[in-house]
Design a protein around this motif. Structure first.
Motif, mmCIF file in Angstrom:
data_model
loop_
_atom_site.group_PDB
_atom_site.id
_atom_site.type_symbol
_atom_site.label_atom_id
_atom_site.label_comp_id
_atom_site.label_asym_id
_atom_site.label_seq_id
_atom_site.Cartn_x
_atom_site.Cartn_y
_atom_site.Cartn_z
ATOM 1 N N ILE A 123 4.808 -5.575 -1.707
ATOM 2 C CA ILE A 123 4.923 -5.191 -0.300
ATOM 3 C C ILE A 123 4.893 -3.675 -0.109
ATOM 4 O O ILE A 123 4.229 -3.177 0.795
ATOM 5 N N GLY A 124 5.584 -2.936 -0.962
ATOM 6 C CA GLY A 124 5.591 -1.478 -0.839
ATOM 7 C C GLY A 124 4.212 -0.882 -1.036
ATOM 8 O O GLY A 124 3.816 0.063 -0.346
ATOM 9 N N PHE A 125 3.473 -1.454 -1.975
ATOM 10 C CA PHE A 125 2.113 -1.000 -2.227
ATOM 11 C C PHE A 125 1.229 -1.321 -1.032
ATOM 12 O O PHE A 125 0.465 -0.481 -0.554
ATOM 13 N N GLY A 126 1.344 -2.528 -0.524
ATOM 14 C CA GLY A 126 0.543 -2.933 0.628
ATOM 15 C C GLY A 126 0.805 -2.074 1.857
ATOM 16 O O GLY A 126 -0.123 -1.668 2.556
ATOM 17 N N LEU A 127 2.074 -1.764 2.102
ATOM 18 C CA LEU A 127 2.424 -0.931 3.252
ATOM 19 C C LEU A 127 1.908 0.496 3.073
ATOM 20 O O LEU A 127 1.377 1.093 4.018
ATOM 21 N N SER A 128 2.071 1.039 1.878
ATOM 22 C CA SER A 128 1.579 2.398 1.611
ATOM 23 C C SER A 128 0.058 2.460 1.722
ATOM 24 O O SER A 128 -0.508 3.415 2.255
ATOM 25 N N LEU A 129 -0.595 1.432 1.215
ATOM 26 C CA LEU A 129 -2.054 1.363 1.277
ATOM 27 C C LEU A 129 -2.524 1.301 2.734
ATOM 28 O O LEU A 129 -3.497 1.960 3.109
#
Length: 69
Positions: free
Chosen positions: A14-20
Protein backbone atom coordinates in the motif's frame (compact mmCIF):
# COMPACT_ATOMS: atom_id res chain seq x y z
CA UNK A 1 -8.01 -4.35 0.32
CA UNK A 2 -4.94 -5.65 -1.53
CA UNK A 3 -3.72 -3.85 -4.62
CA UNK A 4 -2.70 -5.96 -7.60
CA UNK A 5 -1.15 -4.94 -10.87
CA UNK A 6 -1.00 -6.38 -14.36
CA UNK A 7 -1.33 -10.10 -14.77
CA UNK A 8 0.77 -10.91 -11.74
CA UNK A 9 -0.85 -12.27 -8.62
CA UNK A 10 1.63 -10.23 -6.59
CA UNK A 11 0.26 -7.79 -4.06
CA UNK A 12 1.40 -4.20 -4.39
CA UNK A 13 2.37 -2.83 -0.94
CA UNK A 14 0.00 0.00 0.00
CA UNK A 15 2.78 2.48 0.83
CA UNK A 16 4.44 1.80 -2.50
CA UNK A 17 1.16 2.16 -4.37
CA UNK A 18 0.34 5.45 -2.68
CA UNK A 19 3.82 6.86 -3.27
CA UNK A 20 3.72 5.73 -6.89
CA UNK A 21 0.35 7.45 -7.35
CA UNK A 22 1.91 10.72 -6.21
CA UNK A 23 4.68 10.59 -8.83
CA UNK A 24 3.35 10.55 -12.39
CA UNK A 25 6.74 9.92 -14.02
CA UNK A 26 7.49 7.01 -11.70
CA UNK A 27 4.06 5.51 -12.31
CA UNK A 28 4.59 5.77 -16.06
CA UNK A 29 8.01 4.12 -15.88
CA UNK A 30 6.75 1.40 -13.52
CA UNK A 31 3.95 0.61 -15.98
CA UNK A 32 6.54 0.24 -18.77
CA UNK A 33 8.62 -2.28 -16.84
CA UNK A 34 8.41 -5.96 -17.67
CA UNK A 35 7.08 -8.37 -15.04
CA UNK A 36 10.56 -9.28 -13.76
CA UNK A 37 11.52 -5.64 -13.23
CA UNK A 38 8.22 -4.92 -11.49
CA UNK A 39 8.74 -7.89 -9.17
CA UNK A 40 12.23 -6.63 -8.25
CA UNK A 41 10.94 -3.15 -7.46
CA UNK A 42 8.04 -4.51 -5.41
CA UNK A 43 10.41 -6.75 -3.46
CA UNK A 44 12.68 -3.77 -2.81
CA UNK A 45 9.69 -1.74 -1.60
CA UNK A 46 8.93 -4.44 0.99
CA UNK A 47 12.28 -3.74 2.67
CA UNK A 48 11.75 0.00 3.02
CA UNK A 49 11.68 1.19 6.64
CA UNK A 50 10.19 4.68 6.37
CA UNK A 51 8.02 6.98 4.29
CA UNK A 52 11.14 8.91 3.30
CA UNK A 53 12.85 5.75 2.01
CA UNK A 54 9.71 4.85 0.03
CA UNK A 55 9.63 8.31 -1.53
CA UNK A 56 13.31 7.95 -2.43
CA UNK A 57 12.65 4.58 -4.08
CA UNK A 58 9.73 5.97 -6.08
CA UNK A 59 11.67 9.09 -7.05
CA UNK A 60 14.50 6.88 -8.27
CA UNK A 61 12.07 4.97 -10.46
CA UNK A 62 10.89 8.27 -11.95
CA UNK A 63 14.42 9.50 -12.60
CA UNK A 64 16.21 6.38 -13.85
CA UNK A 65 16.14 4.40 -17.02
CA UNK A 66 13.54 1.64 -16.70
CA UNK A 67 16.18 -1.03 -17.29
CA UNK A 68 18.03 -0.08 -14.07
CA UNK A 69 15.93 -2.49 -12.01
Amino acid sequence: MPLYYGNLEEELPIGFGLSLAMNEQAMKRFSQMDETEKSRVIEESRHVNSKREMEQLVNRIGEENVSCF
